[in-house]
Design an enzyme around this catalytic site. Structure first.
Site, PDB file in Angstrom:
ATOM      1  CG  ASP A   8      18.349  35.941  25.215  1.00  0.00           C
ATOM      2  OD1 ASP A   8      17.215  35.177  25.695  1.00  0.00           O
ATOM      3  OD2 ASP A   8      18.758  36.745  26.252  1.00  0.00           O
ATOM      4  CG  ASP A 129      12.033  41.636  32.210  1.00  0.00           C
ATOM      5  OD1 ASP A 129      12.227  40.402  32.711  1.00  0.00           O
ATOM      6  OD2 ASP A 129      11.533  41.974  31.031  1.00  0.00           O
TER       7      ASP A 129
END
Length: 240
Positions: A8, A129
């Site tokens: 990330d 998500d």
């Protein structure tokens, strides 16, 4: 089942967030390309990248870090975060990404997902998500009233390569994945599903593998950085 190590990216560094909160970022490596090389040396077959700044900005922000990774390693790599138009999709695939992940636009502009999946077969994934079964967009900052399964099933005939399902409440929390919800999603669609969020041990990985649903893979980040999950051992166990 494929194990996708996660990198990330925030402000050019490899970080992990806690439950998607940008102000709760832990920096694990200030050289993401070096981190990618370590994962590849350990034997991973794929890499999963997220441009966290890009997810909020709506356009690529950590492009330099992504390009450095693509130059450094030669395993297939997928990227999500801030990819919201055809020009950006085309540019990333031309630079060597194997797969782009479309999240926010899957809700706000599903026609783009269909157009991209048709133009680039096998190279477009949908990122879903969710908090408590409802889809969140724009870097997880905005919640919708869209159900996970409804969104996934709407792309059944679109030709997308995979669905990456993240339970936000489990992400970075080291509390295990939401196996029940992930398995339910995978059983509800024919599109390959990749589990994300909360994979913190070898037991978690094996539980996903044996959950009774045909999962394509699982993404893990913090557990690999913390050492709670040994990448080489995990890869060997999944192949056994």
């Amino acid at each position: 089942m494929i194990l996708y190590p996660a990198i990330d990216l925030k402000d050019g560094q490899a970080v992990r967030l806690l439950k998607g909160e940008m102000d709760k970022a832990t920096v694990f490596n200030d050289d993401p390309a070096s981190q990618a090389a370590k994962f590849v040396e350990a034997g991973c077959e794929w890499l999963h990248l997220v441009d966290l700044n890009g997810a909020f900005a709506g356009e690529p922000v950590n492009a330099a870090a992504v390009e450095a990774i693509l130059e450094r390693v030669d395993v297939p790599t997928q990227l999500g975060g801030g990819i919201r138009d055809m020009a950006t999709i085309e540019r990333w695939l031309e630079k060597g990404l194997k797969r782009v992940i479309l999240g926010t636009v899957a809700v706000e502009n599903p026609a783009l997902v269909r157009e991209a999946a048709s133009a680039f077969p096998g190279q477009v994934a949908v990122g879903i998500d969710a908090r408590n079964g409802l889809v969140a967009t724009r870097g997880w900052a905005e919640e919708t009233d869209v159900q996970v399964t409804d969104l996934a099933q709407s792309f059944e005939d679109a030709g997308v390569a995979a669905i990456i399902y993240t339970d936000i409440n489990r992400d970075g929390a080291m509390q295990g994945p939401n196996i029940e919800a992930t398995a339910a999603l995978a059983n509800a669609v024919s599109i390959p599903v990749i589990a994300s969020g909360g994979v913190s041990s070898l037991d978690d990985l094996l539980a996903l593998r044996d959950c009774g649903a045909p999962l394509n893979g699982a993404i893990s980040g913090r557990a690999l950085y913390d050492g709670a999950l040994d990448l080489q051992a995990a890869l060997a166990a999944l192949k056994a």
